[in-house]
Scaffold this active site. Structure first.
Site, PDB file in Angstrom:
ATOM      1  N   LYS A 165       0.810  -1.202   0.000  1.00 46.15           N
ATOM      2  CA  LYS A 165       0.000   0.000   0.000  1.00 46.15           C
ATOM      3  C   LYS A 165       0.854   1.268   0.000  1.00 46.15           C
ATOM      4  CE  LYS A 165      -1.339   1.555   3.836  1.00 46.15           C
ATOM      5  NZ  LYS A 165      -1.945   1.832   5.139  1.00 46.15           N
ATOM      6  N   THR A 166       1.837   1.288   0.879  1.00 42.65           N
ATOM      7  CA  THR A 166       2.669   2.485   0.991  1.00 42.65           C
ATOM      8  C   THR A 166       3.406   2.765  -0.326  1.00 42.65           C
ATOM      9  OG1 THR A 166       2.956   1.955   3.315  1.00 42.65           O
ATOM     10  CG2 THR A 166       4.412   3.616   2.386  1.00 42.65           C
TER      11      THR A 166
ATOM     12  N   ASP B 114      -4.996   8.261   3.521  1.00 40.87           N
ATOM     13  CA  ASP B 114      -4.529   6.929   3.896  1.00 40.87           C
ATOM     14  C   ASP B 114      -5.354   6.439   5.089  1.00 40.87           C
ATOM     15  OD1 ASP B 114      -3.023   4.661   4.020  1.00 40.87           O
ATOM     16  OD2 ASP B 114      -1.358   5.582   5.100  1.00 40.87           O
ATOM     17  N   GLU B 115      -5.404   5.150   5.285  1.00 37.93           N
ATOM     18  CA  GLU B 115      -6.144   4.550   6.415  1.00 37.93           C
ATOM     19  C   GLU B 115      -7.567   5.115   6.489  1.00 37.93           C
ATOM     20  OE1 GLU B 115      -4.772   2.133   7.842  1.00 37.93           O
ATOM     21  OE2 GLU B 115      -2.645   2.470   8.246  1.00 37.93           O
TER      22      GLU B 115
ATOM     23  N   GLN C  49      -8.983  -4.019   8.472  1.00 37.52           N
ATOM     24  CA  GLN C  49      -8.050  -3.540   9.494  1.00 37.52           C
ATOM     25  C   GLN C  49      -8.593  -2.344  10.266  1.00 37.52           C
ATOM     26  OE1 GLN C  49      -3.745  -3.592   8.528  1.00 37.52           O
ATOM     27  NE2 GLN C  49      -4.389  -4.221   6.495  1.00 37.52           N
TER      28      GLN C  49
ATOM     29  N   ARG D  89       0.789  -9.227  10.938  1.00 34.91           N
ATOM     30  CA  ARG D  89       2.060  -8.522  11.164  1.00 34.91           C
ATOM     31  C   ARG D  89       3.233  -9.458  10.883  1.00 34.91           C
ATOM     32  NH1 ARG D  89       0.597  -4.529   9.721  1.00 34.91           N
ATOM     33  NH2 ARG D  89      -1.296  -5.702   9.351  1.00 34.91           N
TER      34      ARG D  89
END
Length: 794
Positions: A33-34, A225-226, A256, A621
């Site tokens: 994503k980043t 973002d998010e 998430q 994670r």
DNA sequence: ACCGTATTCAGCGCG
DNA sequence: TGAATACGGT
């Protein structure tokens, strides 16, 4: 220039190069994503878009910083610098400072942090004569925060019949009154709290259409973002800003979303389509982070949730190892097992400590983990502890600086008016506060001319107040002409703060003194223009004043690395704090009913689903290996409480799990893990278990437990449990140790599974010795002697 | 004003 | 259990 696109997969490329119109990127865990966000911004710039017209909003300073650095690498520092990228709070606080006077605030308004807000609420509750137990500042703060995040002003709050009914039902009818006074006091203090930064931005955009229009035209491209974590207030800001150009790109993962409890609205992402009918949706579903097992396990967890967007996360990575499920009898033993497992894995796979993370649901769980790690000399770092900026001495100096910049800042004033002690006691301060409230003015106004405001205090107190006011004014004069560092340094010395700390020769005192120095160092760096602005780098190179430094200091969170320079440590943190991070080896501990999922959530489907998403975040994670542990008893509020394994474990696809239940604590800690890579063994846990029963010395063995899926323990914790397990461990350790105590380099040894080998190196001190052994068949291995059962062949 | 003791409370936490 | 805070005695 363009070849960075070639490193992307097809959906990533599509998402990166589609720049016009509304779009949503659903980005699965570990899907790059980043990279997509940063490449997309770089792509925009390379196609002639002025960086000044790109707005990129993130949730954390860390994310903003990270992305900015990545963009710098692609397009160069100059261009990246002009980009508007930052957290919602930092970006809009900047805009609010520019437009402050429209809302009746000075440009130098103070930003109250949570502590300031709670302290203010506390004094309001006291002044109203309300019961502090009925109106706990924390709860009141949350209620007001929720109201603001839903754009309910204090007027609307008080006018809303349903809310008023709710408050009466919860026996807190005065909440609306507190909210009102709280806002008035904030305004009186020229201060905004965190939620006000967003709330007041909304007011600004609502009441000043020309201002809104200006920013709508300025920000031609908006990215968020998010997005799944945005609340209503943020949602409205974004929607308004993007309304003209509609070049809006939101990125998120509904799976998430873990912040609904503080107002994040998952509907914002689920309903985005309704807002923009011609929305383009891109799904990033290939996971680059984790093994197939971990991805499969995570998918099987999230499949239990009803509310979700369709998405199929997959990976080309290796199959990987199954997720070990470890059981302990107590929370302390859980710590021991996890610490031992980390120790072994580190040795066996020559991993760095920094490759490991221990994730837990609640902060209280960290203690048992810390103790166990300390015992095994494993270095660790706890994230989310007391941050640098929350330390008392730092807040003290910053309070002086705040008061210097904004004399109306009441919380800062109350903090420093009698620290270091200058004889202005509680009685005097109370009188000033009352007078200020009665006259609808600030404490600063009152303390300068107490007689005018008819404050009943003696001449001595008046003189002291006068001295204090003169001192603050002299600080202000210096702050207006000298750099941030020079002013800060002057304030630290002249306020008496530095001297106070210098005189304290205790270790804590020394540390506090050093922290002040550290803060001053930060100011120095800032003054010398070495520090990047949080949002956009100003082009001007004129003097950087204290007021500039103080602008976003309340918005800063330290992500400083450990000061000792050693970052090779095991990371301990809550799962919330772990979001966005990744580690080769992840231990998720305390996976028990009533803890994870939390007891408070199991009666609400929505909240239970949020817990499940949290578990999903935890598992995803892990890169190489995830391990889950739980204890069958733990201390909760001082009482030993029986626990059973979490339903979440049962929800994981059974093919992904490897139950490694020892029969008792001694075996679990010492004997059970002696084959370091047992998890890949074909034997299965049942056989293993049988092999080990003879070692056990605990009284809690249960030799009948051989089913493939272990039954949920119906376990009543015996008294003195902790003591008994400790004794058992000790015995086990001695049995093991005697075999290898006299082991020497050159010895021939036999290992149960690796066969015959020769000892090449022995490191460490008994009983924590590690040996490098060259096995004829299995090759070179590193073994921990107290675990590996070696036979010395002479 | 200050210190030691009693009491209370305990969910995750961005900015 | 243990940290944070309120209270009461000197």
């Amino acid at each position: 220039m363009q070849n960075f696109l070639e490193t992307l997969n097809h959906p990533q490329q599509q998402a990166t190069t589609t720049v016009k119109g509304p779009m949503m990127i659903i980005a699965g865990a570990g899907s790059g994503k980043t990279r997509v966000i940063t490449y997309r911004i770089a792509y925009l710039m390379q196609n002639g878009v002025d960086p000044f017209s790109i707005l990129a909003l993130t949730f954390t300073n860390k994310a903003a910083k990270e992305m900015k650095e990545r963009i710098e690498h692609i397009v160069g520092a100059d261009k990246a610098r002009s980009l508007w990228m930052g957290t919602f709070h930092s970006v809009f606080s900047k805009i609010l400072r520019i437009e402050a006077e429209k809302l009746g605030f000075p440009t130098n308004f103070t930003i109250y942090d949570t502590d300031d807000s709670k302290s203010l609420l506390k004094s309001i509750i006291k002044e109203l004569g309300l019961d502090e137990k009925q109106y706990k500042p924390g709860l009141v703060y949350n209620r007001i925060s929720a109201a603001k995040n839903n754009l309910l002003s204090w007027k609307a709050y008080n006018a809303n019949e349903e809310i008023q009914r709710e408050d009466k039902l919860s026996v807190k009818p005065q909440l609306g009154t507190i909210y009102k006074i709280y806002q008035q006091r904030l305004f009186q203090s020229s201060a905004m709290d965190f939620d006000d930064l967003l709330f007041n931005t909304n007011i600004l955009f609502r009441d000043f259409p020309d201002v809104l229009l200006k920013y709508q035209h300025k920000f031609k491209y908006v990215m968020v973002d998010e997005y799944q974590d945005t609340n209503f207030s943020q949602y409205v800001i974004v929607k308004k800003l993007a309304a003209v150009n509609e070049n809006i790109c939101v990125v998120g993962d509904d799976a998430q979303s873990i912040y609904a409890f503080r107002g994040a609205n998952i509907q914002n992402i689920l309903n985005f389509k309704k807002d923009y009918p011609d929305l383009k949706v891109f799904k990033l579903e290939q996971n680059y982070r984790s093994t197939k097992i971990i991805v499969k396990a995570a998918n099987s967890i999230i499949a239990n949730n009803k509310a979700q967007l369709k998405k199929e996360v997959w990976t080309q990575n290796d199959e990987g190892e199954k997720i070990d499920v470890l059981r302990a009898f107590t929370d302390n033993e859980e710590g021991q097992i996890v610490a031992s497992s980390i120790f072994e894995t580190k040795m066996n796979e020559t991993a760095q400590h920094s490759a490991f993370a221990i994730l837990y649901r609640t902060n209280a769980q960290s203690r048992a983990m810390e103790e166990a790690l300390r015992k095994q000399n494993i270095p660790y770092r706890i994230y989310g502890g007391l941050s640098f900026y929350k330390r008392k001495e730092i807040k003290d100096l910053l309070a002086y600086c705040r008061l210097t910049i904004n004399h109306n800042d009441e919380e800062a004033l109350k903090r420093v008016i009698n620290y270091p002690g200058r004889g202005i006691g509680d009685a005097t301060i109370d009188k000033i506060m009352v007078a200020a409230a009665n006259n609808n003015t600030s404490m600063w106004e009152v303390l300068q001319q107490p007689a005018y405001y008819q404050v009943n205090i003696n001449q001595g107190a008046i003189n002291k107040l006068n001295d204090f006011a003169e001192m603050i004014k002299s600080f202000a004069a210096i702050a207006n002409t000298q750099t941030a560092f020079d002013a800060g340094n002057h304030i630290a010395m002249q306020s008496g703060l530095l001297k106070e700390l210098y005189n304290d020769k205790s270790p804590e005192g020394v540390s506090r003194y050093e922290n002040i120095q550290e803060l001053l160092n930060g100011m120095k760096e800032f003054s010398e223009n070495d520090v990047q602005d949080l949002v956009v780098q100003e082009v001007e190179t004129q003097t950087r004043f204290l007021k500039d430094y103080m602008q976003d200091i309340a918005l800063l969170t330290d992500d400083l690395d450990d000061k000792d320079g050693d970052n090779n440590k095991v990371s301990l943190m809550t799962i919330h704090a772990a979001k966005g991070l990744e580690f080769p080896y992840v231990y998720i501990v305390g996976v028990e009913e009533n803890l994870f999922p939390s007891q408070l959530t199991i009666n609400s489907l929505d909240e239970l689903e949020e817990e499940r998403r949290l578990f999903y975040v935890a598992v995803t994670r892990a890169e190489k290996r995830a391990t889950i542990s739980f204890a069958t008893s733990r201390y909760k509020w001082g009482n030993l409480t029986a626990c059973e394994q979490s339903r979440f474990i049962d929800e994981i696809d059974a093919d992904c799990l490897n139950y490694k239940f020892g029969n008792n604590s001694a075996a679990a800690n010492n004997g059970f893990f002696d084959d370091l890579d047992f998890s890949s063994s074909k034997e299965g846990w049942g056989n293993k278990y049988k092999q080990r029963t003879d070692i056990g010395t605990s009284k809690f063995s249960n030799a009948n437990q051989t089913a493939k899926t272990p039954p949920k323990p119906a376990f009543a914790p015996p008294k003195n449990l902790t003591k008994l397990s400790t004794a058992a461990n000790k015995t086990g350790s001695e049995i093991q140790g005697d075999d290898t105590r006299n082991l020497a380099v050159g010895n021939n040894v036999e290992h149960q599974r690796f066969g015959i080998g020769i000892v090449e190196v022995i490191e460490g001190i008994y009983p924590n010795q590690k040996a490098t052994i060259n096995f004829t068949e299995a090759g070179q291995k590193q073994l921990i002697l107290k675990f590996a059962k070696l036979k010395i062949l002479g």
